[in-house]
Write a protein that holds these residues in place. Structure first.
Motif, PDB file in Angstrom:
ATOM      1  N   UNK A   1      50.234  41.961  42.302  1.00 24.52           N
ATOM      2  CA  UNK A   1      48.975  42.120  43.024  1.00 24.52           C
ATOM      3  C   UNK A   1      48.835  41.066  44.109  1.00 24.52           C
ATOM      4  N   UNK A   2      49.246  39.851  43.807  1.00 25.86           N
ATOM      5  CA  UNK A   2      49.197  38.770  44.787  1.00 25.86           C
ATOM      6  C   UNK A   2      50.066  39.109  45.994  1.00 25.86           C
ATOM      7  N   UNK A   3      51.244  39.614  45.750  1.00 23.94           N
ATOM      8  CA  UNK A   3      52.166  39.982  46.828  1.00 23.94           C
ATOM      9  C   UNK A   3      51.566  41.104  47.675  1.00 23.94           C
ATOM     10  N   UNK A   4      50.980  42.105  47.023  1.00 23.03           N
ATOM     11  CA  UNK A   4      50.399  43.232  47.749  1.00 23.03           C
ATOM     12  C   UNK A   4      49.257  42.784  48.659  1.00 23.03           C
ATOM     13  N   UNK A   5      48.385  41.896  48.144  1.00 21.48           N
ATOM     14  CA  UNK A   5      47.288  41.394  48.971  1.00 21.48           C
ATOM     15  C   UNK A   5      47.825  40.619  50.171  1.00 21.48           C
ATOM     16  N   UNK A   6      48.800  39.764  49.936  1.00 20.88           N
ATOM     17  CA  UNK A   6      49.381  38.967  51.020  1.00 20.88           C
ATOM     18  C   UNK A   6      49.912  39.864  52.131  1.00 20.88           C
ATOM     19  N   UNK A   7      50.605  40.903  51.737  1.00 25.07           N
ATOM     20  CA  UNK A   7      51.186  41.802  52.728  1.00 25.07           C
ATOM     21  C   UNK A   7      50.105  42.518  53.529  1.00 25.07           C
TER      22      UNK A   7
ATOM     23  N   UNK B   1      38.153  48.187  50.891  1.00 32.17           N
ATOM     24  CA  UNK B   1      39.594  48.302  50.603  1.00 32.17           C
ATOM     25  C   UNK B   1      40.133  47.047  49.934  1.00 32.17           C
ATOM     26  N   UNK B   2      39.769  45.892  50.463  1.00 34.50           N
ATOM     27  CA  UNK B   2      40.297  44.638  49.922  1.00 34.50           C
ATOM     28  C   UNK B   2      39.755  44.350  48.529  1.00 34.50           C
ATOM     29  N   UNK B   3      38.515  44.733  48.268  1.00 34.12           N
ATOM     30  CA  UNK B   3      37.940  44.504  46.948  1.00 34.12           C
ATOM     31  C   UNK B   3      38.690  45.254  45.858  1.00 34.12           C
ATOM     32  N   UNK B   4      39.399  46.320  46.224  1.00 35.28           N
ATOM     33  CA  UNK B   4      40.145  47.097  45.235  1.00 35.28           C
ATOM     34  C   UNK B   4      41.309  46.304  44.644  1.00 35.28           C
ATOM     35  N   UNK B   5      41.714  45.216  45.306  1.00 32.47           N
ATOM     36  CA  UNK B   5      42.790  44.366  44.773  1.00 32.47           C
ATOM     37  C   UNK B   5      42.287  43.480  43.635  1.00 32.47           C
TER      38      UNK B   5
ATOM     39  N   UNK C   1      50.595  29.642  51.561  1.00 31.07           N
ATOM     40  CA  UNK C   1      49.196  29.517  51.165  1.00 31.07           C
ATOM     41  C   UNK C   1      48.994  30.077  49.760  1.00 31.07           C
ATOM     42  N   UNK C   2      48.263  29.336  48.956  1.00 30.52           N
ATOM     43  CA  UNK C   2      47.927  29.712  47.593  1.00 30.52           C
ATOM     44  C   UNK C   2      46.567  30.407  47.608  1.00 30.52           C
ATOM     45  N   UNK C   3      46.500  31.633  47.113  1.00 32.18           N
ATOM     46  CA  UNK C   3      45.222  32.338  47.085  1.00 32.18           C
ATOM     47  C   UNK C   3      44.371  31.765  45.954  1.00 32.18           C
TER      48      UNK C   3
ATOM     49  N   UNK D   1      38.062  35.329  51.461  1.00 30.97           N
ATOM     50  CA  UNK D   1      39.245  35.007  50.659  1.00 30.97           C
ATOM     51  C   UNK D   1      39.626  33.575  51.002  1.00 30.97           C
ATOM     52  N   UNK D   2      39.643  32.706  50.003  1.00 27.15           N
ATOM     53  CA  UNK D   2      39.928  31.284  50.212  1.00 27.15           C
ATOM     54  C   UNK D   2      41.362  30.999  49.796  1.00 27.15           C
ATOM     55  N   UNK D   3      42.089  30.275  50.642  1.00 32.02           N
ATOM     56  CA  UNK D   3      43.470  29.887  50.334  1.00 32.02           C
ATOM     57  C   UNK D   3      43.646  28.389  50.554  1.00 32.02           C
ATOM     58  N   UNK D   4      44.739  27.839  50.015  1.00 30.21           N
ATOM     59  CA  UNK D   4      45.083  26.428  50.226  1.00 30.21           C
ATOM     60  C   UNK D   4      46.552  26.344  50.615  1.00 30.21           C
ATOM     61  N   UNK D   5      46.862  25.460  51.530  1.00 34.34           N
ATOM     62  CA  UNK D   5      48.190  25.363  52.136  1.00 34.34           C
ATOM     63  C   UNK D   5      49.088  24.407  51.352  1.00 34.34           C
ATOM     64  N   UNK D   6      50.123  24.946  50.704  1.00 33.99           N
ATOM     65  CA  UNK D   6      51.063  24.125  49.949  1.00 33.99           C
ATOM     66  C   UNK D   6      51.937  23.263  50.858  1.00 33.99           C
ATOM     67  N   UNK D   7      52.054  23.630  52.120  1.00 36.43           N
ATOM     68  CA  UNK D   7      52.898  22.866  53.042  1.00 36.43           C
ATOM     69  C   UNK D   7      52.311  21.505  53.360  1.00 36.43           C
TER      70      UNK D   7
END
Length: 322
Positions: free
Chosen positions: A269-275, A199-203, A283-285, A219-225
């Motif tokens: 697409x970024x918003x949809x994955x986050x949700x 399912x996630x790969x479809x994004x 976090x930055x994807x 899925x790797x992210x980085x924290x802007x905070x």
């Protein structure tokens, strides 16, 4: 904060990225736990970095030590103990011990430190540690060139699950990578349930030709905070890239295969994955990465490398100094 950008797809997506950094970095503020934790790590790394210099200067960074104690006192009162607080205490301990041994004890620190120590749990050694050339030689006694040239972007995987213990080991080893001021801004979301992975790969648009082969996904992210300078506006990409490559090498060291799946998407697409995943806005994807066990035989792309001279500029002639 508003930014006047062209009302185009590029402008809207650039604004989407800018607003994340403006909202969550602490360039103009510093009040959340993440902000204050990052400041403690910045200051503490300054002290331990100085202790790893060839010639440690007595009295180095003592104003930073006082600042750590000031910030640590309020941090513990507001949030309690965590590994950052423990690391700060351990580093100051090491700094005090170094000065004591050198016959130049530091005043005005020990008393404050002892008041805070009971509030901090799991304090382990900090500061600098000795490493020997022999230790590193023993750890690197293998064919490094062969290790690197046998790492491929793998798009064919065996029909076998990647278990939780293997995923934990892969990520634990990847944590040894460098990060800005030891802030360790990166997070890895890992999935090994086949249906969820699919399912996630479809994004992500670059895996359709081998999606059904993929049994695990990172899925790797980085924290802007944890960023606090205008000049750090791209640091999340840098930290995330360093971690991601180390993650790929960690997977390779396990005898598994991996493939970077670029997260080069537009904001919808970024918003949809986050949700769907629950990735917070701070976090930055950075990237997706497929992972799986290797088949006995499989094909990979040749991906011929550029010549070394196209990549390496050795000792270029510098312009006259200003």
């Amino acid at each position: 904060m508003s930014l006047d950008l062209p009302d185009t797809d590029l402008g809207r997506n650039a604004l989407y990225d800018f607003e994340r950094y403006a909202a969550h970095s602490f360039v103009e503020k510093g009040t959340t736990r993440a902000h204050r934790r990052a400041i403690l790590r910045i200051l503490t790394h300054y002290i331990e970095g100085g202790m790893a210099f060839p010639d440690v200067r007595l009295g180095y960074g003592q104003e930073k030590v006082q600042s750590i104690l000031d910030k640590l006192e309020t941090y513990l009162a507001d949030f309690g103990s965590d590994e950052t607080a423990a690391w700060s205490i351990a580093t100051i301990d090491a700094d005090l011990a170094y000065h004591e041994q050198a016959g130049a004890p530091v005043s005005g620190v020990s008393g404050r430190l002892e008041e805070l120590r009971p509030l901090v749990s799991d304090i382990s050694p900090g500061g600098a540690e000795e490493v020997t050339k022999a230790d590193i030689a023993a750890a690197t006694d293998f064919d490094a060139r062969r290790f690197f040239v046998t790492r491929h972007s793998v798009r064919q995987y065996a029909d076998a699950p990647v278990d939780d213990a293997t995923i934990r080991r892969i990520v634990r080893n990847a944590q040894e990578c460098s990060s800005v001021c030891n802030r360790q801004t990166v997070r890895a979301y890992a999935f090994n349930d086949f249906d969820i992975v699919q399912e996630l790969l479809a994004y992500q648009a670059g895996n359709a030709g081998f999606r059904q082969e993929i049994r695990a996904l990172f899925i790797v992210t980085a924290d802007m905070a944890q960023m606090n300078l205008i000049g750090e506006r791209y640091q999340g990409w840098i930290d995330g890239g360093i971690f991601s490559q180390t993650l790929a090498l960690s997977i390779h060291a396990e005898g598994l295969g991996a493939c970077f799946l670029n997260w080069s998407v537009e904001k919808e697409t970024d918003i949809a994955l986050r949700q769907r995943v629950g990735i917070p806005d701070n976090e930055l994807v950075i990237t997706f990465m497929s992972c799986g066990h290797l088949k006995e035989r499989f094909n990979v792309t040749v991906s011929a490398r550029k010549s070394l001279d196209e990549v390496l500029t050795l000792n270029p002639t510098l312009a006259p100094a200003p």
